[in-house]
Design a protein around this motif. Structure first.
Motif, PDB file in Angstrom:
ATOM      1  N   ALA A   1       0.822  -1.216   0.000  1.00 46.84           N
ATOM      2  CA  ALA A   1       0.000   0.000   0.000  1.00 46.84           C
ATOM      3  C   ALA A   1       0.850   1.257   0.000  1.00 46.84           C
ATOM      4  O   ALA A   1       0.322   2.355  -0.043  1.00 46.84           O
ATOM      5  N   TRP A   2       2.189   1.114   0.049  1.00 46.65           N
ATOM      6  CA  TRP A   2       3.025   2.273   0.273  1.00 46.65           C
ATOM      7  C   TRP A   2       4.062   2.450  -0.828  1.00 46.65           C
ATOM      8  O   TRP A   2       4.493   1.497  -1.466  1.00 46.65           O
ATOM      9  N   THR A   3       4.485   3.698  -1.005  1.00 52.90           N
ATOM     10  CA  THR A   3       5.578   4.012  -1.907  1.00 52.90           C
ATOM     11  C   THR A   3       6.573   4.902  -1.170  1.00 52.90           C
ATOM     12  O   THR A   3       6.290   5.385  -0.062  1.00 52.90           O
ATOM     13  N   ILE A   4       7.720   5.137  -1.774  1.00 52.09           N
ATOM     14  CA  ILE A   4       8.734   5.978  -1.143  1.00 52.09           C
ATOM     15  C   ILE A   4       8.208   7.388  -0.917  1.00 52.09           C
ATOM     16  O   ILE A   4       8.624   8.078   0.021  1.00 52.09           O
TER      17      ILE A   4
ATOM     18  N   PRO B   1      10.701   7.947  -5.691  1.00 52.13           N
ATOM     19  CA  PRO B   1       9.348   7.658  -6.157  1.00 52.13           C
ATOM     20  C   PRO B   1       9.405   7.248  -7.623  1.00 52.13           C
ATOM     21  O   PRO B   1      10.235   7.780  -8.378  1.00 52.13           O
ATOM     22  N   PRO B   2       8.550   6.315  -8.057  1.00 50.17           N
ATOM     23  CA  PRO B   2       7.452   5.684  -7.317  1.00 50.17           C
ATOM     24  C   PRO B   2       7.811   4.320  -6.737  1.00 50.17           C
ATOM     25  O   PRO B   2       6.954   3.439  -6.650  1.00 50.17           O
TER      26      PRO B   2
ATOM     27  N   ASP C   1      10.823  -2.793   6.074  1.00 57.00           N
ATOM     28  CA  ASP C   1      11.357  -4.131   5.865  1.00 57.00           C
ATOM     29  C   ASP C   1      12.253  -4.165   4.629  1.00 57.00           C
ATOM     30  O   ASP C   1      13.368  -4.659   4.660  1.00 57.00           O
ATOM     31  N   ARG C   2      11.771  -3.604   3.539  1.00 55.72           N
ATOM     32  CA  ARG C   2      12.538  -3.530   2.301  1.00 55.72           C
ATOM     33  C   ARG C   2      11.911  -2.472   1.404  1.00 55.72           C
ATOM     34  O   ARG C   2      10.815  -1.984   1.672  1.00 55.72           O
ATOM     35  N   PHE C   3      12.631  -2.099   0.355  1.00 56.75           N
ATOM     36  CA  PHE C   3      12.085  -1.122  -0.570  1.00 56.75           C
ATOM     37  C   PHE C   3      12.619  -1.399  -1.964  1.00 56.75           C
ATOM     38  O   PHE C   3      13.542  -2.204  -2.154  1.00 56.75           O
ATOM     39  N   GLN C   4      12.016  -0.749  -2.929  1.00 61.15           N
ATOM     40  CA  GLN C   4      12.334  -0.963  -4.336  1.00 61.15           C
ATOM     41  C   GLN C   4      13.095   0.250  -4.870  1.00 61.15           C
ATOM     42  O   GLN C   4      12.500   1.277  -5.171  1.00 61.15           O
TER      43      GLN C   4
ATOM     44  N   LEU D   1      16.812  12.329  -1.554  1.00 61.78           N
ATOM     45  CA  LEU D   1      15.903  11.326  -1.007  1.00 61.78           C
ATOM     46  C   LEU D   1      15.530  11.641   0.435  1.00 61.78           C
ATOM     47  O   LEU D   1      14.351  11.561   0.819  1.00 61.78           O
ATOM     48  N   LEU D   2      16.527  12.002   1.249  1.00 54.94           N
ATOM     49  CA  LEU D   2      16.299  12.146   2.686  1.00 54.94           C
ATOM     50  C   LEU D   2      15.706  13.489   3.091  1.00 54.94           C
ATOM     51  O   LEU D   2      14.980  13.561   4.092  1.00 54.94           O
ATOM     52  N   THR D   3      15.995  14.551   2.352  1.00 54.17           N
ATOM     53  CA  THR D   3      15.575  15.886   2.780  1.00 54.17           C
ATOM     54  C   THR D   3      14.073  15.999   3.019  1.00 54.17           C
ATOM     55  O   THR D   3      13.641  16.456   4.088  1.00 54.17           O
TER      56      THR D   3
END
Length: 255
Positions: A31-34, A93-94, A106-109, A126-128
């Motif tokens: 259900a989530w994205t970056i 994103p996305p 847990d993990r990301f793409q 990415l972090l800002t």
């Protein structure tokens, strides 16, 4: 020359590590994205889940503990992919995000591929937005969250050594990352700390100000977990003397 895909970069890495296993090369049910990482309501849910996990009431403690884990995955994985490679992969994103128990990542793409010299800027981008959204949610400052992210390269270097790789090729990226986001110019002295202006007045009009407080070490990125009786401090815990801290760190790398 055509830029490889994130899947190609990961497939060509000549080593493996537990952290890299948390990168997903394909989409999946989630259900989530970056992009959700910079959503204040989404982050508040993660903070509240961390409160339940650690049985704490403090927004600051729960928020920083969650960020320690999240920034380790986001930053550490990118640094590891830059070793022995002409490219690195970074979340953007996305790309999708998967959660584990209590709302931890847990993990990301990862979907963005950059050359190693471009990695510090890519990580900062990415972090800002995440840090800007998380700071008020976690009742803390952006500088404190950057300090947490700044601890990640040390942990990533240790994981690289464990995997039998030399981290020397990543030194330029590590230094640039600290200077761009996690480091930068030092903040002004805090009131009453290290020679900063005192808090409030010391008496009536014309009264001389009190002497400055002695210098104090501020550890914004401390994990904030309680000390466990009978257990040793973390390897880099600031409660130790510099000599002890350095000796333990060197010993841990040689183990």
């Amino acid at each position: 020359m055509k830029c490889p895909s994130a899947a190609d970069v990961l497939a060509r890495l000549p080593f493996a590590s537990p952290l890299l296993e948390r990168l997903s090369v394909g989409p999946g049910p989630t259900a989530w994205t970056i992009a959700d990482l910079s959503s204040s309501p989404w982050l508040a849910e993660r903070r509240d889940a961390a409160k339940r996990r650690w049985k704490v009431d403090s927004d600051r403690t729960a928020g920083r503990l969650w960020w320690y884990s999240a920034s380790y995955l986001l930053v550490g994985s990118a640094l590891l992919t830059s070793l022995d490679s002409s490219h690195a992969v970074v979340g953007s994103p996305p790309g999708q995000v998967w959660l584990r128990e209590f709302g931890y990542l847990d993990r990301f793409q990862p979907q963005r591929v950059v050359a190693p010299p471009e990695l510090p800027l890519a990580l900062t981008e990415l972090l800002t937005p995440v840090i800007e959204a998380l700071a008020p949610v976690a009742d803390t400052t952006g500088r404190a969250l950057w300090a947490v992210a700044g601890d990640v390269p040390t942990m990533a270097v240790r994981e690289a050594i464990t995997a039998g790789r030399s981290p020397e090729s990543a030194w330029p990226q590590l230094v640039a990352f600290h200077r761009r986001g996690a480091g930068g110019a030092p903040p002004p002295p805090l009131p009453g700390v290290g020679g900063g202006p005192p808090r409030g007045g010391a008496g009536g009009r014309g009264a001389p100000p009190p002497p400055p407080a002695p210098p104090s070490a501020l550890r914004n990125s401390c994990c904030l977990l309680l000390e466990v009786p009978g257990s040793r401090c973390c390897t880099t815990c600031p409660r130790q003397t510099p000599a002890v801290r350095e000796a333990r760190w060197v010993s841990s790398l040689e183990a």
